[in-house]
Design a protein around this motif. Structure first.
Motif, PDB file in Angstrom:
ATOM      1  N   TYR A  37      38.465  49.331  42.419  1.00  0.00           N
ATOM      2  CA  TYR A  37      38.306  47.925  42.788  1.00  0.00           C
ATOM      3  C   TYR A  37      38.754  47.691  44.223  1.00  0.00           C
ATOM      4  O   TYR A  37      39.662  48.347  44.727  1.00  0.00           O
ATOM      5  CB  TYR A  37      39.146  47.047  41.860  1.00  0.00           C
ATOM      6  CG  TYR A  37      38.721  47.082  40.422  1.00  0.00           C
ATOM      7  CD1 TYR A  37      37.757  46.202  39.937  1.00  0.00           C
ATOM      8  CD2 TYR A  37      39.294  47.988  39.531  1.00  0.00           C
ATOM      9  CE1 TYR A  37      37.363  46.226  38.601  1.00  0.00           C
ATOM     10  CE2 TYR A  37      38.910  48.013  38.198  1.00  0.00           C
ATOM     11  CZ  TYR A  37      37.948  47.135  37.740  1.00  0.00           C
ATOM     12  OH  TYR A  37      37.567  47.170  36.425  1.00  0.00           O
ATOM     13  N   ARG A  43      33.731  46.730  43.910  1.00  0.00           N
ATOM     14  CA  ARG A  43      34.102  48.136  43.821  1.00  0.00           C
ATOM     15  C   ARG A  43      33.774  48.758  45.181  1.00  0.00           C
ATOM     16  O   ARG A  43      32.912  48.265  45.910  1.00  0.00           O
ATOM     17  CB  ARG A  43      33.307  48.859  42.735  1.00  0.00           C
ATOM     18  CG  ARG A  43      33.360  48.208  41.362  1.00  0.00           C
ATOM     19  CD  ARG A  43      34.594  48.563  40.581  1.00  0.00           C
ATOM     20  NE  ARG A  43      34.518  48.075  39.210  1.00  0.00           N
ATOM     21  CZ  ARG A  43      34.819  48.792  38.129  1.00  0.00           C
ATOM     22  NH1 ARG A  43      35.227  50.043  38.263  1.00  0.00           N
ATOM     23  NH2 ARG A  43      34.744  48.265  36.926  1.00  0.00           N
ATOM     24  N   HIS A  74      29.510  49.961  35.811  1.00  0.00           N
ATOM     25  CA  HIS A  74      29.414  48.969  36.886  1.00  0.00           C
ATOM     26  C   HIS A  74      28.007  48.937  37.471  1.00  0.00           C
ATOM     27  O   HIS A  74      27.448  47.853  37.707  1.00  0.00           O
ATOM     28  CB  HIS A  74      30.432  49.296  37.975  1.00  0.00           C
ATOM     29  CG  HIS A  74      30.288  48.459  39.209  1.00  0.00           C
ATOM     30  ND1 HIS A  74      30.629  47.126  39.257  1.00  0.00           N
ATOM     31  CD2 HIS A  74      29.812  48.767  40.455  1.00  0.00           C
ATOM     32  CE1 HIS A  74      30.386  46.642  40.466  1.00  0.00           C
ATOM     33  NE2 HIS A  74      29.887  47.628  41.206  1.00  0.00           N
TER      34      HIS A  74
END
Length: 439
Positions: A37, A43, A74
């Motif tokens: 993160y 990210r 993600h």
């Protein structure tokens, strides 16, 4: 002369996102470095991918290997908006032993070589190879146009860095025409730039290849005994030796901060101290990295969360937030937050004091906690009245403390602390929140 749009349409981008990033310590115990993160809602990999989309490059492959579950999830949730009907995609390329059935990816060059059949199928004229673990904003179309102008089959993007940092990067020398005359991967004593003994000219981990040339050098490298199968250690030094590689100066393609046109921003957030400092920049009054530029947005996954909320506690104590970033889903009750970055869905209960803290998603900070120069990994829950960042010796015993004085706290560290010092967790089970998974 091709236009930026033309060259973008002729380019396939490959983002190398398989590395662990061991210098980030426990932050990469459960996730690859590109999945870490950053900046309140992103990210790390989002920056390379956003540069592709904003540059008009919509054919993208992401090469993964180390602990890729968090990264893949993600990408699937945040990067599925490209339209296959228009030949746009983010293709996931995990290690599959497609060519070598005895080994997974052995190096960066091998990671590309093992996907060479997929690359050929797309028929690109240019292949853009990117590291997925750096923070910057760059117009890749400008880079590829410069590659065409210089006329070599390989172009390496470069930037001056302090010599003290250059040992972790590839370092080069160039002539007056930007032809690379020397390339050394991660030298112990980096050569200085002419006229500046404190700087080295470093590779950004960004390469543009003519596609046919790339296929040829990868095949030759695969047939070379003793090769590390790595771009920086094998491919690029050989191409430089053959005088076929030019350097692209990042100043020609950098997307600059609207408030400071002279600033060229690129960060390798590969250590705890560098990662913490880059997040602190986001929370500063005039950040060097402009994430508020609507003309060059940083794309990411967008979970449906309510706005951040700041409330008084039951005694009427107000929340005070100064120079901080607080993302959606956060609730802060009667506490003070200064120069900090709070990611989504974090909770700060009453009478807490946070200063220079990086709080990753789903953290819960119970009342009376004091944090100074701290990073909390995802899902950490702190018991009442815990103090971190004020006693270096105690912090180093309980958690991980960096050379720069940043304390990293993970869920496993809190679990061990509960076993070693149970008095800190009296009645913890009576007020703690439900279990939150961490990736």
């Amino acid at each position: 002369m091709d236009s930026a749009r033309d060259v973008a349409n002729q380019t396939l981008a490959l983002v190398l996102a398989g590395g662990r990033g061991s210098r980030l310590k426990a932050l990469t115990d459960t996730r690859a470095k590109p999945a870490v993160y950053f900046g309140g809602k992103y990210r790390i990999i989002d920056f390379a991918l956003s540069n592709c989309v904003n540059s008009g490059i919509s054919r993208i492959g992401v090469v993964t290997q180390y602990k890729s579950h968090s990264l893949l999830r993600h990408l699937q949730s945040g990067w599925s908006f490209l339209r296959n009907q228009l030949n746009e995609f983010v293709d996931l390329l995990p290690a599959q032993q497609r060519i070598d059935e005895e080994h997974w990816y052995q190096g960066t060059a091998d990671a590309v070589y093992q996907n060479i059949d997929i690359i050929r199928d797309h028929g690109p004229k240019y292949v853009l190879i990117l590291a997925g673990d750096h923070i910057y904003k760059m117009d890749y179309a400008a880079l590829i146009l410069d590659h065409i102008r210089m006329g070599s089959p390989l172009t390496v993007a470069c930037i001056p860095v302090d010599r003290s940092q250059a040992s972790a990067l590839g370092v080069m020398n160039v002539d007056d025409d930007n032809l690379i005359t020397q390339f050394i991967e991660k030298p112990k004593d980096p050569p200085a730039m002419p006229g500046d003994p404190n700087k080295s000219l470093a590779s950004m981990g960004i390469y543009v290849f003519d596609a046919d040339f790339l296929y040829d050098v990868l095949q030759k490298d695969a047939e070379t005994k003793g090769s590390h199968r790595d771009f920086g250690m094998d491919i690029i030094p050989q191409v430089v030796k053959d005088r076929k590689a030019h350097a692209h100066n990042f100043t020609k393609s950098c997307i600059r901060n609207s408030g400071n046109k002279d600033l060229v921003y690129w960060r390798d957030v590969g250590t705890i101290d560098a990662y913490w400092a880059a997040n602190m920049d986001i929370a500063s009054i005039e950040p060097q990295l402009d994430i508020y530029d609507i003309n060059w947005p940083i794309w990411t996954a967008l979970p449906q969360l309510p706005p951040a909320k700041y409330v008084q506690d039951i005694n009427g104590t107000s929340t005070i937030v100064r120079n901080s970033v607080c993302s959606a889903g956060c609730i802060i009750s009667g506490s003070s937050v200064n120069q900090s970055v709070l990611f989504s869905s974090s909770r700060v209960h009453s009478n807490c004091f946070l200063s220079e803290a990086v709080i990753l998603p789903f953290c819960i900070i119970h009342r009376g906690v004091r944090l100074t120069k701290v990073i909390l990994d995802r899902g950490v829950e702190l018991p009442r009245n815990l103090v971190i960042g004020e006693n270096p010796e105690l912090d180093a015993k309980r958690f991980y403390r960096s050379e720069g004085g940043v304390t990293l706290v993970t869920r496993n560290m809190i679990k061990k602390l509960q076993e070693d010092e149970p008095q800190l967790f009296e009645d913890f089970d009576n007020y703690r929140a439900p279990f939150i998974p961490s990736f």
